[in-house]
Design an enzyme around this catalytic site. Structure first.
Site, PDB file in Angstrom:
ATOM      1  N   CYS A  52       7.389 -10.505   5.092  1.00  0.00           N
ATOM      2  CA  CYS A  52       6.881  -9.228   4.627  1.00  0.00           C
ATOM      3  C   CYS A  52       7.072  -8.931   3.517  1.00  0.00           C
ATOM      4  CB  CYS A  52       7.445  -8.867   5.766  1.00  0.00           C
ATOM      5  SG  CYS A  52       6.310  -6.557   6.048  1.00  0.00           S
ATOM      6  N   TYR A  88      17.707  18.037  13.923  1.00  0.00           N
ATOM      7  CA  TYR A  88      17.164  16.457  13.973  1.00  0.00           C
ATOM      8  C   TYR A  88      17.751  15.906  12.540  1.00  0.00           C
ATOM      9  CZ  TYR A  88      13.915  18.815  17.138  1.00  0.00           C
ATOM     10  OH  TYR A  88      13.246  19.486  18.005  1.00  0.00           O
ATOM     11  N   GLN A 103      15.753   6.773   6.497  1.00  0.00           N
ATOM     12  CA  GLN A 103      14.549   6.487   6.181  1.00  0.00           C
ATOM     13  C   GLN A 103      14.095   5.517   5.682  1.00  0.00           C
ATOM     14  OE1 GLN A 103      12.296   9.255   5.842  1.00  0.00           O
ATOM     15  NE2 GLN A 103      13.416  10.742   7.185  1.00  0.00           N
ATOM     16  N   CYS A 142       1.145  -2.910   9.572  1.00  0.00           N
ATOM     17  CA  CYS A 142       0.658  -2.560   8.106  1.00  0.00           C
ATOM     18  C   CYS A 142      -1.484  -2.247   8.198  1.00  0.00           C
ATOM     19  CB  CYS A 142       0.253  -2.454   6.819  1.00  0.00           C
ATOM     20  SG  CYS A 142       0.762  -4.264   6.364  1.00  0.00           S
ATOM     21  N   ASP A 183      13.326  18.211  11.225  1.00  0.00           N
ATOM     22  CA  ASP A 183      12.695  17.028  10.727  1.00  0.00           C
ATOM     23  C   ASP A 183      12.591  15.959  11.991  1.00  0.00           C
ATOM     24  OD1 ASP A 183      12.132  14.550   9.872  1.00  0.00           O
ATOM     25  OD2 ASP A 183      14.042  13.908   8.205  1.00  0.00           O
ATOM     26  N   CYS A 212       6.844  13.489  10.136  1.00  0.00           N
ATOM     27  CA  CYS A 212       6.166  12.537  10.071  1.00  0.00           C
ATOM     28  C   CYS A 212       5.124  11.833  10.983  1.00  0.00           C
ATOM     29  CB  CYS A 212       7.508  11.459  10.316  1.00  0.00           C
ATOM     30  SG  CYS A 212       8.411  11.368  12.411  1.00  0.00           S
ATOM     31  N   CYS A 246      -1.960  -8.894  12.335  1.00  0.00           N
ATOM     32  CA  CYS A 246      -0.244  -8.681  12.096  1.00  0.00           C
ATOM     33  C   CYS A 246      -0.390  -6.668  12.226  1.00  0.00           C
ATOM     34  CB  CYS A 246       0.898  -8.318  10.865  1.00  0.00           C
ATOM     35  SG  CYS A 246       2.094  -7.525  11.061  1.00  0.00           S
TER      36      CYS A 246
HETATM   37  N1  SAH Z   1      16.677  13.970   9.269  1.00  0.00           N
HETATM   38  C1  SAH Z   1      17.533  13.112   8.992  1.00  0.00           C
HETATM   39  C2  SAH Z   1      16.522  11.938  10.636  1.00  0.00           C
HETATM   40  C3  SAH Z   1      15.322  12.307  10.620  1.00  0.00           C
HETATM   41  S1  SAH Z   1      14.819  11.327  11.426  1.00  0.00           S
HETATM   42  C4  SAH Z   1      17.206  12.258   7.375  1.00  0.00           C
HETATM   43  O1  SAH Z   1      15.682  12.747   6.970  1.00  0.00           O
HETATM   44  O2  SAH Z   1      17.556  11.106   7.916  1.00  0.00           O
HETATM   45  C5  SAH Z   1      14.781  12.207  13.750  1.00  0.00           C
HETATM   46  C6  SAH Z   1      16.208  12.545  14.092  1.00  0.00           C
HETATM   47  O3  SAH Z   1      15.777  13.295  15.002  1.00  0.00           O
HETATM   48  C7  SAH Z   1      16.902  10.978  14.516  1.00  0.00           C
HETATM   49  O4  SAH Z   1      17.771  10.874  13.563  1.00  0.00           O
HETATM   50  C8  SAH Z   1      16.583  11.128  16.103  1.00  0.00           C
HETATM   51  O5  SAH Z   1      18.064  11.153  16.258  1.00  0.00           O
HETATM   52  C9  SAH Z   1      17.224  12.657  16.028  1.00  0.00           C
HETATM   53  N2  SAH Z   1      16.916  13.312  17.513  1.00  0.00           N
HETATM   54  C10 SAH Z   1      15.483  13.105  17.930  1.00  0.00           C
HETATM   55  N3  SAH Z   1      15.307  13.510  18.738  1.00  0.00           N
HETATM   56  C11 SAH Z   1      16.851  14.881  19.305  1.00  0.00           C
HETATM   57  C12 SAH Z   1      16.447  16.206  19.747  1.00  0.00           C
HETATM   58  N4  SAH Z   1      15.926  16.402  20.576  1.00  0.00           N
HETATM   59  N5  SAH Z   1      17.628  16.569  19.727  1.00  0.00           N
HETATM   60  C13 SAH Z   1      18.092  16.433  18.325  1.00  0.00           C
HETATM   61  N6  SAH Z   1      17.961  15.199  17.875  1.00  0.00           N
HETATM   62  C14 SAH Z   1      16.845  14.552  17.650  1.00  0.00           C
END
Ligand code: SAH
Length: 484
Positions: free
Chosen positions: A166, A342, A313, A83, A412, A439, A80
């Protein structure tokens, strides 16, 4: 250096690990990359592909197991691709992740080793690193006897390893998947076939609110529309069967007819229950207790509605630590204006809003912004405003047209990191602090270099293990502006 031929079998001791979790051993300085070999193992490995300066080899036999080698829980572990580190002790997994972040910052970010070792704190691990995921998206296919199966892709391939249990996910997922697969078999509902583009059921998404106990199941279908009021024959029978699972709260479909790796379609339709599920995230504070640093609940918590197309998350236990750390790094006292780029469903934004004067969130997925606005209302927060759009479009536009301002900017981004236009505008806005939640430490390192060259310095770096048993790691970085 000696070169080896395909099918040569060699004995080698694993001295290092690559960023994808593969073991690296050297014979007279010639490196072999061996998947599934653990640091400290001595193994027999068969050369699969030999290049001038290195070779890929397959693990044939562990002749002397490493002291860090552990039994994998999952019988499908080796096939798999879900992981990569299950045979490495958890303590060593954390060390691997610490090194991964450190190496990226030094090699790709151009930061000095001594500097990184001064600002970097130990990665935050989990007490119980299994069964932590609140979301799984299972591809559906057909086994060699023509039976529908669901599971995970094998590493670097689209072959499905059938596995409904899983160990990273919720125990209830198995019952849900078995119900769906039995139903598909009974009524001859065809799994999607990636090669021909035929068949109906592509993926099954299962998401659970660990606090609420609510479960959401969405089917990703290779279909354009309903026939006779349903997406598949005997649809009500499947809904009835699924409703019997304790906690079932939302069932729906998302249509995706594209030949693509993107799992969900652009829209989702609720078939039964509520269009969203909810979850609670506690705000914690890190304290030293009995010599141990722990994230203690502050008593304050926020509730979040999550719709099927929104990001949330995947590791709720670690998310509380991650967000609490990001909040601490932001250093708010109620007087600041903060931009959260984001922002998804506004989770970090609303954490920040509890300590800021005003928060602005930006996110590209419109359904997530709808959730974010509803989440602000749900928590009685009126100092957070949200904008739909790409961060690299919204931020420069707002800066040029309205001269927006920030004391603190939190980002983020997804794995590819921040767009250049976004970073450039952040530098023009001259916030006092930038908190970068990442990430992917490789793109993080690249972006930190841009921000440092633009007048910022890294103050704190900390990993948080959101993906136990996998090779990914989340990182939070605090930067502050050099010239005041
Ligand atoms: N801070 C949030 C989301 C993080 S994940 C949390 O912790 O839950 C990253 C996010 O960025 C996702 O929701 C995705 O849809 C968004 N995203 C991706 N590309 C983007 C862009 N160019 N501008 C704004 N948001 C974006």
């Amino acid at each position: 250096m000696e070169q080896y031929k395909k099918n040569d079998v060699l004995t080698v001791t694993i001295e290092d690990m690559g960023h994808d979790g593969e073991g690296i051993g050297k014979i007279n300085g010639f490196p072999l990359f061996i998947k599934d070999a653990v640091i400290g193992d001595t193994v027999l490995a068969k050369i699969m592909k030999s290049k001038k300066n290195y070779a890929y080899a397959r693990l044939e036999k562990v002749t002397m197991p490493s002291p860090f080698r552990v039994e994998p829980k999952c019988p499908f572990y080796r096939q798999c691709g879900g992981c990569q580190l299950q045979t490495l002790s958890y303590e060593k997994q954390l060390e691997f992740k610490q090194n991964k972040i450190r190496n990226h910052l030094i090699r790709l970010g151009g930061f000095k080793e001594r500097f990184i070792d001064r600002v970097m704190e130990p990665v935050i691990g989990m007490d119980n690193p299994y069964r932590y995921r609140n979301k799984a998206q299972y591809p559906v296919g057909t086994d060699k006897n023509g039976k529908p199966v669901a599971g995970f892709y094998a590493g670097h391939s689209h072959t499905i390893i059938a596995n409904t249990n899983c160990y990273l996910g919720d125990e209830k997922n198995q019952q849900i998947l078995e119900t769906v697969l039995a139903f598909m078999e009974k009524y001859k509902i065809a799994p999607y076939n990636e090669t021909t583009g035929e068949g109906l059921v592509r993926h099954i998404l299962i998401r659970t609110g660990f606090t609420s106990g609510q479960i959401m199941v969405y089917f990703v279908l290779n279909s354009r529309r309903k026939k006779n009021g349903a997406y598949f024959p005997h649809q009500d029978e499947l809904l009835e069967a699924l409703k019997r699972t304790e906690g079932m709260a939302a069932i729906g479909v998302s249509l995706n007819r594209e030949k693509t790796n993107v799992i969900m379609g652009k829209e989702a339709e609720n078939l039964w229950g509520s269009p969203t599920i909810w979850d609670r995230i506690h705000i914690r504070r890190e304290e030293t207790r009995g010599g141990q640093r722990e994230f203690i609940p502050t008593g304050q918590a926020l509730d979040f509605n999550i719709s099927p197309l929104s990001f949330y998350q995947v590791n709720p236990v670690q998310t509380e630590k991650l967000y609490s750390l990001a909040l601490e790094y932001a250093g708010l006292d109620g007087s600041q204006t903060v931009w959260d780029l984001y922002c998804g469903i506004g989770t970090i934004s609303l954490f920040l809003a509890t300590r800021a004067k005003q928060v602005y969130g930006v996110e590209v997925v419109p359904q997530a912004i709808e959730d974010a606005r509803e989440n602000a209302r749900r928590n009685g927060i009126d100092n957070a405003q949200f904008f739909v759009g790409r961060a690299e479009d919204v931020l420069p536009r707002k800066y040029e047209e309205e001269g927006i301002f920030a004391d603190v900017i939190v980002v983020d981004p997804p794995r590819k990191g921040c767009d250049e236009a976004c970073l450039r505008t952040m530098l023009l806005m001259k916030p006092e602090r930038i908190v970068y939640v990442s990430c992917d430490s490789a793109t993080l390192a690249r972006d930190l270099r841009v921000l440092c060259d633009g007048g910022y310095e890294v103050k704190r770096v900390r990993g948080c293990d959101q993906f136990c048993m996998g090779v990914h790691v989340e990182t939070v970085v605090l930067m502050s502006r050099k010239e005041k």
